[in-house]
Design a protein around this motif. Structure first.
Motif, PDB file in Angstrom:
ATOM      1  N   GLU A 127       8.603   1.198  74.312  1.00 23.53           N
ATOM      2  CA  GLU A 127       8.115  -0.024  74.966  1.00 23.53           C
ATOM      3  C   GLU A 127       8.688   0.144  76.387  1.00 23.53           C
ATOM      4  O   GLU A 127       9.726   0.549  76.914  1.00 23.53           O
ATOM      5  CB  GLU A 127       8.628  -1.335  74.450  1.00 23.53           C
ATOM      6  N   VAL A 128       7.870   0.695  77.122  1.00 18.72           N
ATOM      7  CA  VAL A 128       7.768   0.980  78.956  1.00 18.72           C
ATOM      8  C   VAL A 128       7.597  -0.254  79.607  1.00 18.72           C
ATOM      9  O   VAL A 128       6.524  -0.776  79.625  1.00 18.72           O
ATOM     10  CB  VAL A 128       7.155   2.110  79.157  1.00 18.72           C
ATOM     11  N   SER A 129       8.507  -0.449  80.458  1.00 11.37           N
ATOM     12  CA  SER A 129       8.143  -1.724  81.387  1.00 11.37           C
ATOM     13  C   SER A 129       7.056  -1.598  82.208  1.00 11.37           C
ATOM     14  O   SER A 129       6.368  -2.772  82.616  1.00 11.37           O
ATOM     15  CB  SER A 129       9.164  -1.936  82.393  1.00 11.37           C
ATOM     16  N   LEU A 130       6.377  -0.522  82.665  1.00 10.40           N
ATOM     17  CA  LEU A 130       5.256  -0.277  83.522  1.00 10.40           C
ATOM     18  C   LEU A 130       3.968  -0.324  82.733  1.00 10.40           C
ATOM     19  O   LEU A 130       2.870  -0.058  83.308  1.00 10.40           O
ATOM     20  CB  LEU A 130       5.559   0.734  84.475  1.00 10.40           C
ATOM     21  N   VAL A 131       4.150  -0.146  81.478  1.00 12.97           N
ATOM     22  CA  VAL A 131       2.874  -0.013  80.496  1.00 12.97           C
ATOM     23  C   VAL A 131       2.841  -0.976  79.654  1.00 12.97           C
ATOM     24  O   VAL A 131       3.771  -1.518  78.983  1.00 12.97           O
ATOM     25  CB  VAL A 131       3.124   1.398  79.763  1.00 12.97           C
ATOM     26  N   ASP A 132       1.696  -1.947  79.577  1.00 12.80           N
ATOM     27  CA  ASP A 132       1.634  -2.848  78.677  1.00 12.80           C
ATOM     28  C   ASP A 132       1.606  -2.554  77.115  1.00 12.80           C
ATOM     29  O   ASP A 132       1.933  -3.281  76.426  1.00 12.80           O
ATOM     30  CB  ASP A 132       0.107  -3.462  79.107  1.00 12.80           C
ATOM     31  N   GLU A 133       0.835  -1.666  76.747  1.00 13.39           N
ATOM     32  CA  GLU A 133       1.034  -1.024  75.406  1.00 13.39           C
ATOM     33  C   GLU A 133       2.174  -0.688  74.898  1.00 13.39           C
ATOM     34  O   GLU A 133       3.011   0.383  75.758  1.00 13.39           O
ATOM     35  CB  GLU A 133      -0.215  -0.144  75.167  1.00 13.39           C
ATOM     36  N   VAL A 134       2.465  -0.414  73.666  1.00 16.33           N
ATOM     37  CA  VAL A 134       3.437   0.128  73.017  1.00 16.33           C
ATOM     38  C   VAL A 134       3.178   1.640  72.869  1.00 16.33           C
ATOM     39  O   VAL A 134       2.130   1.867  72.239  1.00 16.33           O
ATOM     40  CB  VAL A 134       4.005  -0.278  71.660  1.00 16.33           C
ATOM     41  N   LEU A 135       3.931   2.726  73.187  1.00 10.99           N
ATOM     42  CA  LEU A 135       3.669   4.034  73.005  1.00 10.99           C
ATOM     43  C   LEU A 135       4.137   4.361  71.507  1.00 10.99           C
ATOM     44  O   LEU A 135       5.466   4.525  71.258  1.00 10.99           O
ATOM     45  CB  LEU A 135       4.300   5.056  73.995  1.00 10.99           C
TER      46      LEU A 135
ATOM     47  N   GLU B  90      17.155   0.995  77.211  1.00 11.24           N
ATOM     48  CA  GLU B  90      17.709   1.598  78.655  1.00 11.24           C
ATOM     49  C   GLU B  90      18.082   0.255  79.660  1.00 11.24           C
ATOM     50  O   GLU B  90      17.695  -0.604  79.512  1.00 11.24           O
ATOM     51  CB  GLU B  90      16.629   2.547  78.968  1.00 11.24           C
ATOM     52  N   ARG B  91      18.658   0.698  80.803  1.00 11.32           N
ATOM     53  CA  ARG B  91      19.159  -0.038  81.896  1.00 11.32           C
ATOM     54  C   ARG B  91      17.971  -0.822  82.529  1.00 11.32           C
ATOM     55  O   ARG B  91      17.904  -1.973  83.075  1.00 11.32           O
ATOM     56  CB  ARG B  91      20.111   0.506  82.724  1.00 11.32           C
ATOM     57  N   GLY B  92      16.834  -0.105  82.464  1.00 11.46           N
ATOM     58  CA  GLY B  92      15.628  -0.444  83.404  1.00 11.46           C
ATOM     59  C   GLY B  92      14.746  -1.444  82.203  1.00 11.46           C
ATOM     60  O   GLY B  92      13.884  -1.954  82.669  1.00 11.46           O
ATOM     61  N   GLY B  93      15.291  -1.601  80.918  1.00 13.62           N
ATOM     62  CA  GLY B  93      14.342  -2.385  80.050  1.00 13.62           C
ATOM     63  C   GLY B  93      13.636  -1.739  79.231  1.00 13.62           C
ATOM     64  O   GLY B  93      13.136  -2.359  78.305  1.00 13.62           O
ATOM     65  N   ASP B  94      13.531  -0.436  79.439  1.00  9.97           N
ATOM     66  CA  ASP B  94      12.609   0.398  78.100  1.00  9.97           C
ATOM     67  C   ASP B  94      13.375   0.510  77.086  1.00  9.97           C
ATOM     68  O   ASP B  94      14.676   0.320  76.981  1.00  9.97           O
ATOM     69  CB  ASP B  94      12.268   1.691  78.801  1.00  9.97           C
ATOM     70  N   ARG B  95      12.600   0.450  75.948  1.00 10.11           N
ATOM     71  CA  ARG B  95      13.088   0.488  74.536  1.00 10.11           C
ATOM     72  C   ARG B  95      12.547   1.754  73.759  1.00 10.11           C
ATOM     73  O   ARG B  95      11.158   1.596  73.660  1.00 10.11           O
ATOM     74  CB  ARG B  95      13.197  -0.840  73.942  1.00 10.11           C
ATOM     75  N   THR B  96      13.357   2.489  73.121  1.00  6.10           N
ATOM     76  CA  THR B  96      12.943   3.397  72.020  1.00  6.10           C
ATOM     77  C   THR B  96      13.251   3.244  70.683  1.00  6.10           C
ATOM     78  O   THR B  96      14.606   2.845  70.458  1.00  6.10           O
ATOM     79  CB  THR B  96      13.203   4.936  72.445  1.00  6.10           C
ATOM     80  N   THR B  97      12.407   2.912  69.586  1.00  9.76           N
ATOM     81  CA  THR B  97      13.001   2.817  68.391  1.00  9.76           C
ATOM     82  C   THR B  97      12.413   4.023  67.478  1.00  9.76           C
ATOM     83  O   THR B  97      11.165   4.443  67.562  1.00  9.76           O
ATOM     84  CB  THR B  97      12.387   1.549  67.757  1.00  9.76           C
TER      85      THR B  97
END
Length: 202
Positions: free
Chosen positions: A47-55, A170-177
């Protein structure tokens, strides 16, 4: 499952709990035979803050202590990520080197630490362990740690030594699962599997 991702962790973390009998990664790992190598299928969501969809991505991984790491992606497109010591290479299906894709940037930063988490039976240097239950731990950086991650959550199977789910925020809000499936412990692995791939240029 990285990041992950980069210096290898080389020190055991002090206990975060006041009770000497509190859970730790090292104590939990001691319940199982030592793991030096593993292979698994993985499914990743980023989940990337600048991208709406989940990668999303999936593929296979191979890890070998102390710091060898290989991801072979099968979706969304074939790609190989190999970490050998401090070096990391990303190669596309045509054999050309390429920048680390956005959906794997967090994992790439965390590759060596992820290997240490999975095979080193300890938290990375500068992280405190907080256990939610007997099989779920959250790692948070200490105040003096320069880390891109605000927390790393590991959820283990009750009957296994490796986490089945790894979530890195991550500190910028991105999340990897990352979710691991069909895990094989201590399989025979040819060291050449972790050799940096020969490339056809960049």
């Amino acid at each position: 499952i990285a990041a992950l991702l980069l210096a290898a962790a080389t020190a055991t973390l002090p206990l975060h709990a006041a009770d000497a009998d509190a859970p730790t990664l090292a104590a939990r790992a001691a319940r199982f035979p030592r793991v030096e190598r593993t292979t698994a299928d993985f499914v990743q969501e980023r989940e990337v803050s600048l991208v709406d969809e989940v990668l999303r991505a999936r593929g296979t991984l191979a890890l070998a202590a102390p710091a060898s790491f290989r991801f072979d992606l099968t979706a969304p497109e074939p790609m190989t990520l190999v970490a050998a010591g401090a070096a990391m290479t990303v190669v596309d299906a045509a054999g050309k080197t390429m920048p680390v894709p956005a959906e794997f940037s967090g994992l790439a930063d965390f590759a060596r630490t992820l290997t240490d988490l999975l095979l080193g039976t300890r938290a990375p240097r500068g992280f405190a362990e907080t256990w939610r239950d007997a099989d779920t731990v959250v790692l948070t950086p200490t105040t003096d740690t320069a880390s891109p991650f605000t927390e790393i959550m590991l959820r283990f199977r009750p009957d296994g030594p490796l986490p089945e789910t790894i979530a890195m925020r991550e500190r910028g809000g991105d999340r990897t699962t990352i979710r691991l499936e069909r895990v094989v412990l201590n399989p025979p692995l040819d060291p050449r599997r972790f050799a940096l791939p020969a490339t056809k240029g960049s």
